[in-house]
Design an enzyme around this catalytic site. Sequence first.
Site, PDB file in Angstrom:
ATOM      1  N   ASP A 120     -79.461 -14.388  -6.927  1.00 49.68           N
ATOM      2  CA  ASP A 120     -79.853 -14.036  -5.555  1.00 49.68           C
ATOM      3  C   ASP A 120     -79.383 -12.619  -5.202  1.00 49.68           C
ATOM      4  OD1 ASP A 120     -80.368 -14.002  -2.815  1.00 49.68           O
ATOM      5  OD2 ASP A 120     -78.844 -15.506  -2.303  1.00 49.68           O
ATOM      6  N   HIS A 156     -76.117 -15.578   2.478  1.00 46.07           N
ATOM      7  CA  HIS A 156     -76.205 -15.025   1.120  1.00 46.07           C
ATOM      8  C   HIS A 156     -74.919 -14.328   0.701  1.00 46.07           C
ATOM      9  CE1 HIS A 156     -80.541 -15.820   0.964  1.00 46.07           C
ATOM     10  NE2 HIS A 156     -80.498 -15.572   2.260  1.00 46.07           N
TER      11      HIS A 156
END
Lengths: 558, 558
Positions: B202, B374
Amino acid sequence: MPTNVYDPPALVPGTLRVTPLGGLGEVGRNMTVFEYEGKLLVVDCGVLFPEEHQPGVDLILPDFEPIKHRLDDIVGVVLTHGHEDHIGAVPYLLKLKRDIPILGSGLTLALTEAKLKEHRVKPYTLTVAEGQREKVGPFDLEFIAVNHSIPDALAVAIRTPAGMVLATGDFKMDQLPLDGRITDLRAFARLGEEGVDLFLVDSTNADVPGFTPTERSIGPVLEQVIGQAPRRVIVASFASHVHRVQQVLDAAAAHGRRVALLGRSMVRNMTIAEELGYLNVPEGVLIDYKKARDLPEDRIVYMSTGSQGEPMAVLSRMANLDHEIEPGPGDTVILASSLIPGNENAVYRVIDGLTKLGATVVHKGNAKVHVSGHAAAGELLYCYNILKPANVLPVHGEYRHLMANARLAQETGIPAERTILGENGTVVDLRDGRAEVVGQLDLGFVYVDGSSVGEITEADLKDRRILGEEGFISVIVVIDAATGAIITGPEIHARGIAEDAGVFESVKPKIAAALAEAARSGTRDSHAMSQVVRRTIGRWVNQTLRRRPMIVPLVIEA
Amino acid sequence: MPTNVYDPPALVPGTLRVTPLGGLGEVGRNMTVFEYEGKLLVVDCGVLFPEEHQPGVDLILPDFEPIKHRLDDIVGVVLTHGHEDHIGAVPYLLKLKRDIPILGSGLTLALTEAKLKEHRVKPYTLTVAEGQREKVGPFDLEFIAVNHSIPDALAVAIRTPAGMVLATGDFKMDQLPLDGRITDLRAFARLGEEGVDLFLVDSTNADVPGFTPTERSIGPVLEQVIGQAPRRVIVASFASHVHRVQQVLDAAAAHGRRVALLGRSMVRNMTIAEELGYLNVPEGVLIDYKKARDLPEDRIVYMSTGSQGEPMAVLSRMANLDHEIEPGPGDTVILASSLIPGNENAVYRVIDGLTKLGATVVHKGNAKVHVSGHAAAGELLYCYNILKPANVLPVHGEYRHLMANARLAQETGIPAERTILGENGTVVDLRDGRAEVVGQLDLGFVYVDGSSVGEITEADLKDRRILGEEGFISVIVVIDAATGAIITGPEIHARGIAEDAGVFESVKPKIAAALAEAARSGTRDSHAMSQVVRRTIGRWVNQTLRRRPMIVPLVIEA
C-alpha cells in the site's frame, strides 16, 4: 442569494453609508462603496474566479447595480494592492464611465494600468503612498503601509464628519519582511487613539490559529533545494509575488545560476516590478529564455507560472510534454505557492506528471516553500487591541472566516452587537460612533463569459451543468402544418450520452405514434407537439438508460 | 493511457505472472490478477470515483479485458477488506460469471454480500480469518491480520512453486487499535524468514513522513466536544468506519446522550457491524431516528453520512435546510473525516452553510478529529526491514505515492532494479526469486453511467466537457432534396450560452446565403450542407460571442 432583502432608508445628512458589493461570503471580487452626502468612494474593485458549479465562466464581477446609475457621484476608486481580486474588475467599471479617478500606490497602479491597456482603457490616476493624506470629495483619506504577499499594499483610513473608518485591504504582519516595509502599527496606534469608528478587516486567515511565518523563512529552503539540485531547477509561483521571485533570484545568484522568467504574466509583472524598484535583480542573474537553453543544466533556474495547475500555464504544459522544456530525471521542480481550494486535483495531476517524467517535485506538502499573505488569528488580535475600534465589519472571506474574525474581535472585548456579520449588499450606516445594519440589497453574480458580461444567467449555468453531466438528445420532426402528419423524422441526435448504434431505433415508432395520437385529438401547434415528443422520449430514456439528459424536441412545420 | 504498450511473452510453466488491472497511478479500483499454470487468482476488485474531468460518470471500473475471455480460469477472488475501492466492482465481475468464488473475512463478505444483493446477485463465498491457510487452485493462500480504517482487514500471502508473494491490501500499523487487532508483525517476520519474493505494498501515505497517530487519540477530542456541546451534536464520518462510530457511541454514552444513525449506508453498515460483533453498542445508546426527536436537545447525537460534502447526503441537505433536522445556534457539527482531494469546495460549502445557520463546526482543520487509515513512511520502513522482500511492487496510489514508496524500499537496502514502478496493465513475471516487467497491456477506463457499463467513451466525455463549459447551438434547416433550396429555417436553438433575444437573427441570412451558394455549386447531400452550416455559424459565434460552443447542424431533406 442574500437572506431577508429589504431597502435601506434614505440616507440622512451626517451619516456615512458603507455597502460591500463583493468579498463577503467568498474569497474574491472585493469591493466596498462608501457614501457621504451624495458622493461615493469605492475601495477595491476585484474579480472572483469561478468554481466547478459555474462551468465555462471566465470571471465573476461584483454586481455594480447599486452604483450603475450613480457613476457621476463616484469621486474615486481606491485600490489597496495589485492582486486580481482587488483590481480585476476595474476595466469593467471604467467601461461604464472612463474618467472615474483611480488612486493607489505605484506598483498597484502600474499593474492596474497594464491590465487596462489590454482592455484599451487609459485611466485617470493618482499615485499615493503611505503617510499621505488626500481629500477626495467629502472623504479625507489617509494611506497606511501594510505588508502582504505583493509589495506596496496600503490600508486606507477614511475620515468624514460621521466618523473614521479603517479598511485594511489584504494584509499580514510579517515583522521581518524582505523589503523592511512592515504593517504600520504606529499609525494604527495613532488612529486608535484618535478613535476608529468602523474597522473593515481582512478575514481570510481568521480561522488559522497563531501567526503567519515570515516570508524570509522560505529563503533558506529555496537556497538549499537549489544548491543541491543536480540539473535544471524550475520554480513555479504566483506571477505577482515579487518577494517570492526575489528570493528565487537571490538563491540562484548564491549558487551561480541564472534565472529565466517564463509565462506572459510573470514576465510582464516582474518587468514592471524591476522598473519601479520593487524587484532587486542581482547583477547579471536574469537571462532571456532563449539564451538560457545554451547554459549548462546546472546553471539555470526557470521561474514560471502555473503553480495552481492551470492547464494552459507553463508548468502544466511541461508536465504534459507540451512545452519546449521537457523535465526529466535530475530536474527539480519547486511549487513555491499555496494550494487554492478547488485546484487540488489539477495540481496533483501536475505533480504526478512531473514525478513520472523523473523530476523531483518540492511543494508545500513536503517542504516549507510557501507562507500565506494574510494575518492569522494571533496577528488580528494585535490589531484589535492596538486599534480598539468601536465597530467591526469583517470582510474578505467565506462566512466561516468572517465569523472567526468576529469571534476574535469579541475576545478582545468588542461587544457582539458591535461586530457586524454582513453579506454582499448589506447596508451599514455609521453615525454618532454607532454602526448599524439598515438594509440588505439583492445582489447577484455578474459573469464574464467570452465577450458577454452579465448575460449568462443562473439558468444558463444550470443548463450547462445538465449538459455537462448528462449530454443531450435532440429529436427533429417535420410535420405538415395543416394535418399534423409527419413529413420527415423523427430524427434523433445525441451527444455526451452512451449510444450504441441503433439504441434510439426502438423509440422512434413510439414518438411517431404519440404524435399521430396528438394529431388525431386535434393538436396542431408545434409547441404542444414538442411537449409530446419531450414526454415520450424523456420517459423512455430515464427508464432505458437510467439517465436524465437534456431533451431538445424540434418540431418544425412545413 | 499507458506508455510503451507491448505484449508479454507466453507464460512458461513454473513462472508466476502478476498483472495489476487497477489502483496504480490512481487511488481506487484496486485489482490485481495472479496467474500460475493457466489458473487465475484475483486480489480485490474495487471501483474508482470520477474526477471533475469525467462529468456525469457514476463509477469507474477496472478494465476486465485481460480476463474477460478467461473467466473459467479464475479460481477465486480474495477481498482484503470491505471498502468500495476494493470490493465495489465485484458485482460487475460476477455479472460476467456468477459462480466465481469470493474469499474474505466475515465483515468484508457481509458488506460485499449486501452490495451484491442490491444487484440481485448471490455469490459463492468462503469466509477466512487471520492465520488460516487455503489452497485455491495452484495458489496456497495464507491470511494475515492487518489494521486499517475498517475492521477485519487481511493481507494475503500467495505461495506458488514460483515463489511467495505478500499483498498487504490497505493497512497501517496502529499499535493501540480499538479492537486490539494489530497488523501481525510476527507473521510478517515469519514470512520474511521464509523469504518474500514479491511484496505488493500500500502506497497511499508513502509520501507522508512519520507515523499515523492512533485512532484512539480521537476519542478524548470527541468526548470533550460532545461533553461541552450545549444542544444537539451531529457527527459525520465514513459509513464504513466502524471504530470511528464506536468512539462516537462511547463518547455519547459517557455524557448521557443517545445516538441516532442517519443515512442509508450508515444504518446498513452499522447494523451489519453490530450483528457480527465488530461494533459494541453500549446498552441503550442507539435510538431510532424518529424517536430521537422527542429527546431533549442536549441528550442526542446524530451520526450521519455526508462528510465529503456529497450533495445528496444527509449533512449537505441539513446545511441547505433541506432535511427535517435544521441545525441552528448552539448545535455542534463534527466532521470526523478526511478531506479527499477534489471535495474541498463541496465540504467548505457545507461548513459555511452550517456556520451561517449558527452551528459550531469542528473539523480536521481546527481539531484532531481524524486520523488516516494508511501506513505513513515510518511504518512502511518497519515493514521493509522486517520482511526484507526480494522484489517490491508498490500498489494503491498515484504515481507520486508509488515513487515515494519505492524510494523507502531503496532506503532500506532493496536495490533500485528490484523495486518496480508499474502502471495498470504492467505485466510482472516472478521466477527464481526475480521479478521482471515483461509486458505492458493497453487498459482503459470502464465507465458506469446510468444503466450503461463501458459504453461511455472518452469522446463522449469530451463532448460533455464542451457542452458543460460552452453549451450548444443547433441549426435546423429543411431543404428540398432535389434542388437544395431551403423549405424551412434556418431555425436556431441554443442552450447554455448567453443569448439575448434576437442575437442569432443576424446570422440567419448568412447561413441561408451560404446554403444557396452551396446549392448553386451543385452540393446536394445533407452531410455536405451540414458542414456549410457548421462553418458559417461556427465562425460567426467565435468572432461575435468569443465562445466555442458545440455546433449541431441539422439539415433535413424533405
